[in-house]
Design a protein around this motif. Structure first.
Motif, mmCIF file in Angstrom:
data_model
loop_
_atom_site.group_PDB
_atom_site.id
_atom_site.type_symbol
_atom_site.label_atom_id
_atom_site.label_comp_id
_atom_site.label_asym_id
_atom_site.label_seq_id
_atom_site.Cartn_x
_atom_site.Cartn_y
_atom_site.Cartn_z
ATOM 1 N N GLU A 34 9.468 1.924 -0.913
ATOM 2 C CA GLU A 34 8.187 2.038 -0.207
ATOM 3 C C GLU A 34 7.363 3.198 -0.753
ATOM 4 O O GLU A 34 6.163 3.084 -0.954
ATOM 5 C CB GLU A 34 8.423 2.219 1.292
ATOM 6 C CG GLU A 34 7.152 2.330 2.096
ATOM 7 C CD GLU A 34 6.229 1.130 1.968
ATOM 8 O OE1 GLU A 34 5.001 1.329 1.984
ATOM 9 O OE2 GLU A 34 6.722 -0.005 1.845
ATOM 10 N N SER A 37 6.022 2.213 -4.114
ATOM 11 C CA SER A 37 4.945 1.231 -3.939
ATOM 12 C C SER A 37 3.658 1.922 -3.508
ATOM 13 O O SER A 37 2.582 1.615 -4.007
ATOM 14 C CB SER A 37 5.334 0.176 -2.916
ATOM 15 O OG SER A 37 6.399 -0.605 -3.394
ATOM 16 N N ALA A 38 3.779 2.848 -2.570
ATOM 17 C CA ALA A 38 2.603 3.573 -2.093
ATOM 18 C C ALA A 38 1.990 4.396 -3.217
ATOM 19 O O ALA A 38 0.771 4.433 -3.384
ATOM 20 C CB ALA A 38 2.979 4.469 -0.915
ATOM 21 N N ASN A 40 2.242 3.795 -6.447
ATOM 22 C CA ASN A 40 1.618 2.872 -7.392
ATOM 23 C C ASN A 40 0.286 2.357 -6.860
ATOM 24 O O ASN A 40 -0.671 2.224 -7.613
ATOM 25 C CB ASN A 40 2.554 1.705 -7.705
ATOM 26 C CG ASN A 40 3.706 2.115 -8.592
ATOM 27 O OD1 ASN A 40 3.650 3.119 -9.283
ATOM 28 N ND2 ASN A 40 4.770 1.345 -8.576
ATOM 29 N N ARG A 41 0.231 2.058 -5.554
ATOM 30 C CA ARG A 41 -1.032 1.604 -4.960
ATOM 31 C C ARG A 41 -2.092 2.682 -5.098
ATOM 32 O O ARG A 41 -3.231 2.395 -5.449
ATOM 33 C CB ARG A 41 -0.826 1.274 -3.480
ATOM 34 C CG ARG A 41 -0.568 -0.173 -3.181
ATOM 35 C CD ARG A 41 -0.652 -0.453 -1.681
ATOM 36 N NE ARG A 41 0.126 0.415 -0.833
ATOM 37 C CZ ARG A 41 1.395 0.231 -0.524
ATOM 38 N NH1 ARG A 41 2.051 -0.797 -1.005
ATOM 39 N NH2 ARG A 41 2.014 1.077 0.268
ATOM 40 N N ASP A 42 -1.707 3.934 -4.800
ATOM 41 C CA ASP A 42 -2.658 5.038 -4.908
ATOM 42 C C ASP A 42 -3.150 5.194 -6.339
ATOM 43 O O ASP A 42 -4.348 5.372 -6.575
ATOM 44 C CB ASP A 42 -2.026 6.351 -4.422
ATOM 45 C CG ASP A 42 -1.781 6.368 -2.921
ATOM 46 O OD1 ASP A 42 -2.337 5.506 -2.203
ATOM 47 O OD2 ASP A 42 -1.017 7.242 -2.466
ATOM 48 N N PHE A 44 -3.208 2.905 -8.666
ATOM 49 C CA PHE A 44 -4.031 1.746 -8.996
ATOM 50 C C PHE A 44 -5.435 1.919 -8.431
ATOM 51 O O PHE A 44 -6.428 1.667 -9.119
ATOM 52 C CB PHE A 44 -3.391 0.467 -8.452
ATOM 53 C CG PHE A 44 -4.217 -0.757 -8.697
ATOM 54 C CD1 PHE A 44 -4.267 -1.334 -9.948
ATOM 55 C CD2 PHE A 44 -4.954 -1.319 -7.670
ATOM 56 C CE1 PHE A 44 -5.032 -2.453 -10.182
ATOM 57 C CE2 PHE A 44 -5.724 -2.443 -7.886
ATOM 58 C CZ PHE A 44 -5.761 -3.011 -9.149
ATOM 59 N N GLU A 45 -5.527 2.377 -7.184
ATOM 60 C CA GLU A 45 -6.838 2.569 -6.564
ATOM 61 C C GLU A 45 -7.622 3.664 -7.276
ATOM 62 O O GLU A 45 -8.828 3.546 -7.460
ATOM 63 C CB GLU A 45 -6.684 2.888 -5.072
ATOM 64 C CG GLU A 45 -6.242 1.714 -4.241
ATOM 65 C CD GLU A 45 -7.206 0.536 -4.295
ATOM 66 O OE1 GLU A 45 -8.433 0.754 -4.271
ATOM 67 O OE2 GLU A 45 -6.733 -0.609 -4.381
ATOM 68 N N ARG A 48 -8.778 2.175 -10.545
ATOM 69 C CA ARG A 48 -9.845 1.212 -10.284
ATOM 70 C C ARG A 48 -11.152 1.935 -9.976
ATOM 71 O O ARG A 48 -12.208 1.585 -10.496
ATOM 72 C CB ARG A 48 -9.447 0.310 -9.124
ATOM 73 C CG ARG A 48 -10.304 -0.908 -8.962
ATOM 74 C CD ARG A 48 -9.711 -1.793 -7.877
ATOM 75 N NE ARG A 48 -10.071 -1.301 -6.572
ATOM 76 C CZ ARG A 48 -11.056 -1.815 -5.842
ATOM 77 N NH1 ARG A 48 -11.729 -2.831 -6.277
ATOM 78 N NH2 ARG A 48 -11.324 -1.311 -4.670
#
Length: 91
Positions: A34, A37-38, A40-42, A44-45, A48
């Motif tokens: 988790e 994943s968090a 990686n999401r951060d 990625f954002e 982006r």
């Protein structure tokens, strides 16, 4: 208690300890997944958002260059007309 019963009890204890250790490992692994994943999401954002900002800057620069190209083309057209007038040619 006979030897077989004692071995069975020892084996049950070992199985219980192993089961508990596996449960703890699953919990820790789940937390790490988790967290990864968090992260990686951060990332990625952030990437982006950075790419979107760079794209906006590039589009702005593109408009500036198009305007500069248009102005340069007009100036060249006037210069060519002036040169032709000086040389006595018809425009």
């Amino acid at each position: 208690m006979d030897e077989t019963a004692q071995e069975s009890g020892t084996l049950d204890v070992a199985i219980h300890r192993l089961d508990r250790a596996l449960g703890q490992l699953e919990v820790r692994l789940g937390a790490l997944v988790e967290q990864a994943s968090a992260t990686n999401r951060d990332l990625f954002e952030q990437d982006r958002a950075q790419l979107a900002a760079e794209l906006d800057a590039c589009r702005s620069r593109e408009r500036e260059l198009e305007l500069a190209g248009s102005l340069a083309s007009q100036a060249l057209g006037r210069a060519i007309a002036d040169i032709r007038a000086i040389l006595g040619e018809e425009a």
